[in-house]
Design a protein around this motif. Structure first.
Motif, short mmCIF file in Angstrom:
data_model
loop_
_atom_site.label_atom_id
_atom_site.label_comp_id
_atom_site.label_asym_id
_atom_site.label_seq_id
_atom_site.Cartn_x
_atom_site.Cartn_y
_atom_site.Cartn_z
N GLY A 34 10.05 -8.34 -5.36
CA GLY A 34 10.66 -9.66 -5.23
C GLY A 34 9.66 -10.56 -4.55
O GLY A 34 8.76 -10.08 -3.87
N GLU A 93 -1.31 3.47 -7.29
CA GLU A 93 -1.53 2.18 -7.96
C GLU A 93 -2.11 1.24 -6.92
O GLU A 93 -1.98 1.48 -5.72
CB GLU A 93 -0.23 1.61 -8.54
CG GLU A 93 0.87 1.33 -7.54
CD GLU A 93 0.68 0.09 -6.70
OE1 GLU A 93 0.19 -0.92 -7.24
OE2 GLU A 93 0.97 0.13 -5.49
N VAL A 97 -3.55 -9.24 -4.31
CA VAL A 97 -2.62 -10.35 -4.10
C VAL A 97 -3.29 -11.32 -3.13
O VAL A 97 -3.63 -10.94 -2.01
CB VAL A 97 -1.28 -9.85 -3.49
CG1 VAL A 97 -0.28 -11.00 -3.36
CG2 VAL A 97 -0.67 -8.72 -4.31
N TYR A 102 -3.90 -4.20 -2.04
CA TYR A 102 -2.75 -3.42 -1.62
C TYR A 102 -2.71 -2.17 -2.49
O TYR A 102 -2.97 -2.25 -3.70
CB TYR A 102 -1.44 -4.18 -1.86
CG TYR A 102 -1.25 -5.42 -1.04
CD1 TYR A 102 -1.85 -6.63 -1.40
CD2 TYR A 102 -0.46 -5.41 0.10
CE1 TYR A 102 -1.66 -7.78 -0.65
CE2 TYR A 102 -0.26 -6.56 0.86
CZ TYR A 102 -0.86 -7.73 0.48
OH TYR A 102 -0.68 -8.88 1.23
N GLU A 122 7.87 -0.60 -1.92
CA GLU A 122 8.06 -2.05 -1.95
C GLU A 122 6.74 -2.64 -2.41
O GLU A 122 5.81 -2.81 -1.64
CB GLU A 122 8.43 -2.55 -0.55
CG GLU A 122 8.88 -3.99 -0.58
CD GLU A 122 8.74 -4.68 0.76
OE1 GLU A 122 9.23 -4.14 1.76
OE2 GLU A 122 8.12 -5.75 0.79
N GLY A 127 2.17 -3.79 -9.62
CA GLY A 127 2.29 -2.40 -9.17
C GLY A 127 3.45 -1.70 -9.87
O GLY A 127 3.32 -0.54 -10.28
P1 5GP Z 1 2.87 -9.15 2.16
O1 5GP Z 1 1.42 -9.40 2.46
O2 5GP Z 1 3.68 -10.43 2.17
O3 5GP Z 1 3.44 -8.08 3.05
O4 5GP Z 1 2.96 -8.57 0.68
C1 5GP Z 1 2.46 -9.30 -0.42
C2 5GP Z 1 2.92 -8.66 -1.71
O5 5GP Z 1 2.27 -7.41 -1.91
C3 5GP Z 1 4.41 -8.36 -1.77
O6 5GP Z 1 4.89 -8.75 -3.04
C4 5GP Z 1 4.48 -6.86 -1.61
O7 5GP Z 1 5.62 -6.31 -2.21
C5 5GP Z 1 3.22 -6.45 -2.32
N1 5GP Z 1 2.77 -5.11 -1.95
C6 5GP Z 1 2.82 -4.51 -0.73
N2 5GP Z 1 2.29 -3.29 -0.79
C7 5GP Z 1 1.89 -3.09 -2.07
C8 5GP Z 1 1.29 -1.99 -2.77
O8 5GP Z 1 0.98 -0.93 -2.23
N3 5GP Z 1 1.03 -2.18 -4.09
C9 5GP Z 1 1.34 -3.33 -4.74
N4 5GP Z 1 1.08 -3.39 -6.05
N5 5GP Z 1 1.91 -4.38 -4.13
C10 5GP Z 1 2.19 -4.25 -2.81
#
Ligand code: 5GP
Length: 216
Positions: A34, A93, A97, A102, A122, A127
């Motif tokens: 989300g 994976e 971002v 990540y 999450e 991913g």
């Molecule tokens: P935030 O920096 O705001 O914590 O996360 C940014 C985005 O990266 C969010 O959409 C979160 O769900 C996504 N995210 C966090 N961990 C991972 C991961 O291990 N793999 C992927 N593909 N997305 C991730």
């Protein structure tokens, strides 16, 4: 970053070739995605708490914010450390971002699924697409805001970032929602209008999925 990008694809290939995770009976790999500000982290942790799930602690190169708990919310690493994990095939994976990387550590996912546990990822849409390709039995929920207006208001209320960053996150959120709708990966869309109700609904959906068979 192009080198890392190339390695990333290589890492994904490596995982796709070598990863033979069998879904244990009643174990469930749950993906929750989300846009930022939609409340997905709160929903995720409540589902984890109420259903005794295991939260996948991602590896990230993004700077640690004041409220982030190292080792619980994320493993904060350098680009070099991330690269090493990728090279070693340790990530199920990974995605980029906003210029940060990540990735989902593979081992905890394998262990939890082998033990028949509820494993919660999450992660973003990119991913989720990767994970579903490798593990179609995974169950994916996308959390939606009630409206775009509510989303931008929530992003501002977090007071975590400056306006330019908020606008970038909002733009990304809109693109992410559109992609989530059309990619065909999500099994359920959950509107977070009122947080407690959204949590109850998420718990119910996941419970039903676990009861009715996660093996698909
Ligand atoms: P935030 O920096 O705001 O914590 O996360 C940014 C985005 O990266 C969010 O959409 C979160 O769900 C996504 N995210 C966090 N961990 C991972 C991961 O291990 N793999 C992927 N593909 N997305 C991730």
């Amino acid at each position: 970053m192009s080198r890392l990008g190339a390695e990333r694809i290589e890492g994904v290939r490596h995982v796709a070739a070598g990863n033979q995770i069998a879904m244990a009976k009643r174990g469930l790999l749950l993906i929750i995605s989300g846009p930022s500000g939609v409340g997905k982290t709160t929903i995720t942790h409540e589902v984890e708490r109420r259903l005794g799930g295991v939260f996948s602690v991602s590896m990230t190169t993004r700077p640690r914010a004041a409220e982030d708990r190292h080792g619980l919310d994320y493993h904060f690493v350098t680009v070099k450390e991330f690269q090493a994990a990728l090279d070693a095939g340790e990530l199920l994976e990974s995605a980029e971002v906003f210029g940060n990387f990540y990735g989902t550590p593979r081992r905890p996912v394998e262990d939890a699924i082998a033990a028949g546990r509820l494993m919660i990822l999450e992660i973003d849409v990119q991913g989720a697409i990767h994970v579903k390709k490798k593990l179609p039995e995974a169950y994916a929920i996308f959390v939606l805001p009630p409206s775009e207006e509510v989303l931008i208001e929530r992003l501002r209320r977090r007071k975590r970032e400056d306006e330019a960053t908020i606008q970038r996150r909002f733009g990304k959120a809109k693109r992410e929602i559109a992609l989530a709708r059309k990619c065909g990966v999500y099994d359920a869309f959950l509107v977070n209008d009122e947080l407690d109700a959204a949590i109850d609904e998420a718990v119910e959906i996941v419970q039903r999925k676990m009861r009715d068979g996660a093996t698909g």
